[in-house]
Design an enzyme around this catalytic site. Structure first.
Site, mmCIF file in Angstrom:
data_model
loop_
_atom_site.group_PDB
_atom_site.id
_atom_site.type_symbol
_atom_site.label_atom_id
_atom_site.label_comp_id
_atom_site.label_asym_id
_atom_site.label_seq_id
_atom_site.Cartn_x
_atom_site.Cartn_y
_atom_site.Cartn_z
ATOM 1 C CE LYS A 79 5.037 -5.413 4.229
ATOM 2 N NZ LYS A 79 4.632 -5.894 2.882
ATOM 3 C CB SER A 155 3.417 -2.905 1.143
ATOM 4 O OG SER A 155 3.474 -4.316 1.255
ATOM 5 C CB SER A 179 4.819 -6.008 -1.241
ATOM 6 O OG SER A 179 3.617 -5.331 -1.527
#
Length: 606
Positions: A79, A155, A179
Site C-alpha cells: 500500500k 482504504s 481498511s
C-alpha cells in the site's frame, strides 16, 4: 511465457512449484508484469517496479537456496502509505510525495524472507476511507475485482484488488478503522488485522498513530499466518511496537479447533442498511455451521458506542497531526472530502481527549465482558456494498455505513481477521470477521482456517482453487517429524493439547507391529501408559501418528517425564517412526493392559 492459469499462486503453492523446478522467480515475475500491463481499466497501482528495479531482488534469490527463505520468490504488493526504499510514497496525494531511503521495517522483514515487491498500490487518500474511491487524478477510484461498477473497499483498495486478480500472492495494507478488512470482504480474500504493534509501523505514513496497524491480504489463512510470522518483529524504532505473547507464538496456529463457542450480535444490533441480500448471506452462513460450533448472542452496544468515538471524538486530531504541514500550507492538495474529514481535527481540546478516553475505558470494560464467555465474536465484515456512483454522490454517509462493524476494533485493542463466506448475485464478495483480545491472533487464525475449510470457496476473482487449511501445505517433510503416540497425547485425551499448541497435525490411526506390550503406569492424573518392546510375547497396540513441526520437537520432548521417552517404534507395515517408549525399569509396579489392544480401549473399562 508462463500460463498463470495453471500456477498455484498461494505461498505454499509457489514454494512447491519452485522446489519442483517448474519455473524460476524471474519467469513468474515476468508473467505477472505482463498480466498487470493488460489490466488498463482499473488503477490498481500508484507505481510499479520496472524490470531494472526488480533485478536486484531476483539476483539475491539466485544466490539463495529455496528452503533457506520462507518467502522465497513470493510476489507481494505494498500500500502506498508504506515505504519501499527508492520508490516514491504518495499516500495517494501527489503533493505529499517523497522518496524514502529505506523501507518500512515490515517491508524489510518480508524482503529478507525472500519476498519480491512488485509495486505500490492505490488507496483512499491518507488512508481516510473505507470505500476505495477517494484517490485523485492521475489514478482515480480503484474498482472491485469481481464487478468493476462496485467499490473495492478501502482504504487499502489496490492492495486487495492486486491479490484478488492474481497479480501477487499477498499484499500489505493498513487498518485503522477497517481498511484491512472491508476490501478483503468485497474482493473474496482473507484480511488479517493483527494486534496493534505486532507489525512495526516504522516507515508507515500515520493516519491515527496510536491506532494504526499494518494488515495482510491473502488468499487463505495459511498464507496470512505464514506472512504474519515473517513480518512480525519487535521494533525499538517504533514506540508503539509490542512483543508477541507466548500464547500467540508460531506453535499456536492449527485448524483443529473443537467445540467452539462464538458470540454473534443480537438481532436488534444487526444492521445491513436495507440490503436484504447481505442479511441472507450472513444468516445462512450461521445456520450452516456444524454442530460443534455453538453461537450465542452478545450485546454489540458497547462496541458500537466505542466506534462513534473514532470520527465523532478527538481521534480525528491524530489525522490532522499526520497531515498538518500539508493541510496548513496547501489545503487544496487534499481531496475535498478528505479535507472536510481531517480539517476539523485541530478543534478538539485536551479536555475532549480525556473525556473521550474515559468513555472509551467504560466501553472497553463492557465489551470485554461480552468476550469473556466465548472463543471469539463473529460479525459481518461490512453491512453491504455500494456502487462507485452511489459513493461519489454521497461520500461521507455511505463511507460511514461501511464501518459499522469495523470502526471500534483498534480503539478497543482487539485483533481481527476477515474471511469470505459467499457472493452477492452481482458477483461481489461478502465476508465475516472474527475478533478477540489483543495477542489472540493465532487463535483467531486457527478458527478462521476451520471456517474456511467448511466454506471451501475458491480464492479471489480468478478461480484459484480452494486448498484445505491448517498449515500442512507449508510443512514439507524436511520441516516436520512424525511422532507415534499411544497414551494421554491421543486425540481427545488430556495431553493432546501439547501437540495441538505446537501446530501438530494428526496423520492417521494405526497399530504397532505385533512386538509390544502396554502397561498402565501408577500415579496420575493424567494417567499414562508405557509401551515396551517384547519380541517373544508382544501384540499390536493401537496408536496415532502426528506430524510435528521440527522446530517444536525439542520443546515437546522436554515436557515428557520419566520413565517415558522418545525412541523408535515399529509400525504394522514394518516402518519405524519416532514415538513414546519406556525402559523396562519404568514398569515396576505397572499393570499389564496389553490384552485391551490400546489405551483408549483400556480407559473404557475404568
Amino acid at each position: 511465457m508462463l500460463n498463470l492459469e495453471k500456477i498455484d499462486l498461494t505461498v505454499s503453492g509457489l514454494l512447491k512449484h519452485y522446489r519442483a523446478g517448474d519455473f524460476s522467480p524471474a519467469q513468474l515475475i515476468a508473467a505477472l508484469l505482463e498480466k498487470a500491463d493488460s489490466i488498463e481499466h482499473n488503477p490498481i497501482w500508484i507505481s510499479r517496479l520496472s524490470s531494472e528495479q526488480l533485478q536486484p531482488y531476483l539476483t539475491t534469490l539466485e544466490r539463495a537456496e529455496i528452503d533457506s527463505l520462507p518467502l522465497y520468490g513470493i510476489p507481494f504488493a505494498i500500500k502506498d502509505n508504506i515505504d519501499l526504499a527508492g520508490v516514491a510514497t504518495t499516500a495517494a496525494c501527489p503533493e505529499f510525495s517523497y522518496v524514502p531511503e529505506s523501507s518500512a521495517s515490515v517491508v524489510t522483514n518480508l524482503i529478507a524472507a525472500g519476498a519480491i515487491p512488485l509495486g505500490k498500490t492505490n488507496m483512499d487518500q491518507f488512508a481516510t476511507g473505507l470505500v476505495g474511491v477517494r484517490s485523485p487524478e492521475p489514478w482515480g477510484p480503484c474498482k472491485n475485482a469481481l464487478n468493476d461498477t462496485i467499490i473495492s473497499g478501502g482504504s487499502s483498495s489496490g492492495s486487495a484488488v492486486a491479490v484478488a486478480l492474481g497479480l501477487v500472492s499477498f499484499s500489505l495494507g493498513t487498518d485503522t478503522a477497517g481498511s484491512g478488512r472491508v476490501p478483503a470482504s468485497l474482493n473474496n480474500l482473507v484480511g488479517l488485522k493483527p494486534t496493534r504493534g505486532l507489525l512495526s509501523c516504522k516507515g508507515v505514513v500515520p493516519a491515527c498513530k496510536s491506532l494504526d496497524c499494518v494488515s495482510i491480504f491473502a488468499f487463505n489463512c495459511d498464507d496470512a499466518n505464514h506472512v504474519f510470522d515473517c513480518a512480525m518483529s519487535f521494533d525499538q524504532a517504533d514506540a508503539y511496537s509490542r512483543k508477541t505473547a507466548y500464547c500467540n507464538s508460531k506453535r499456536y496456529y492449527h485448524a483443529q479447533q473443537k467445540q467452539l463457542r462464538l458470540g454473534v450480535p443480537s438481532k436488534e444490533s444487526l444492521e445491513f442498511f436495507a440490503c436484504d441480500e447481505a442479511h441472507t448471506l450472513y444468516t445462512q452462513f450461521l445456520e450452516n455451521l456444524p454442530p460443534d460450533i455453538e453461537t450465542c448472542e452478545i450485546d454489540l452496544a458497547p462496541f458500537l458506542q466505542a466506534a462513534k468515538l473514532l470520527y465523532e471524538g478527538p481521534w480525528v486530531a491524530e489525522r490532522y497531526l499526520a497531515t498538518q504541514k500539508l493541510i496548513e500550507s496547501a489545503p487544496d492538495a487534499l481531496l475535498p472530502v478528505i479535507k472536510t474529514i481531517i480539517g476539523n481535527g485541530n478543534k478538539p481540546l485536551a479536555l475532549d481527549a480525556f473525556a473521550s478516553n474515559y468513555k472509551l475505558q467504560k466501553f472497553k470494560q463492557l465489551a470485554d465482558q461480552q468476550l469473556a464467555n466465548v472463543d471469539a465474536i463473529l460479525t459481518p465484515t461490512n453491512p453491504r456494498y455500494f456502487s462507485i456512483t452511489e459513493v461519489e454522490q454521497d461520500p461521507i454517509a455511505l463511507n460511514s455505513k461501511m464501518g459499522y462493524y469495523t470502526n471500534f476494533m483498534n480503539l478497543l485493542d482487539y485483533a481481527a481477521i476477515a474471511i469470505p463466506i459467499g457472493f452477492f448475485k452481482n458477483g461481489v464478495g461478502y465476508g465475516v470477521t472474527l475478533f478477540s483480545h489483543a495477542q489472540h491472533d493465532k487463535h483467531l487464525l486457527s478458527i478462521a482456517a476451520q471456517l474456511q475449510n467448511i466454506q471451501q470457496l475458491n480464492y479471489g476473482a480468478f478461480g484459484q482453487a480452494f486448498k484445505t487449511q491448517g498449515n500442512t501445505a507449508l510443512a514439507e517433510p524436511y520441516q516436520t517429524i512424525e511422532v507415534a503416540v499411544c497414551g494421554a497425547h491421543l486425540e481427545g485425551l488430556p495431553l493432546n493439547w501439547q501437540l495441538l499448541e505446537r501446530g501438530a497435525q494428526k496423520l492417521t490411526s494405526t497399530t504397532t507391529s505385533p512386538n509390544y506390550r502396554l502397561y498402565a503406569l501408577p500415579g496420575g492424573p493424567p494417567h499414562r501408559p508405557a509401551l515396551v518392546r517384547d519380541n517373544e510375547s508382544g501384540a499390536a497396540i493401537a496408536l496415532e501418528i502426528w506430524r510435528l513441526p521440527a522446530a517444536e520437537f525439542g520443546s515437546f520432548v522436554n515436557e515428557i517425564p520419566a520413565p517415558l521417552g522418545i525412541g523408535k517404534v515399529q509400525l504394522n507395515d514394518g516402518t519405524w517412526v519416532s514415538g513414546f517408549i519406556c525402559d523396562n525399569w519404568g514398569i515396576a509396579g505397572a499393570k499389564d493392559i496389553t490384552e485391551f489392544g490400546g489405551w483408549k480401549a483400556f480407559l473404557k473399562t475404568l
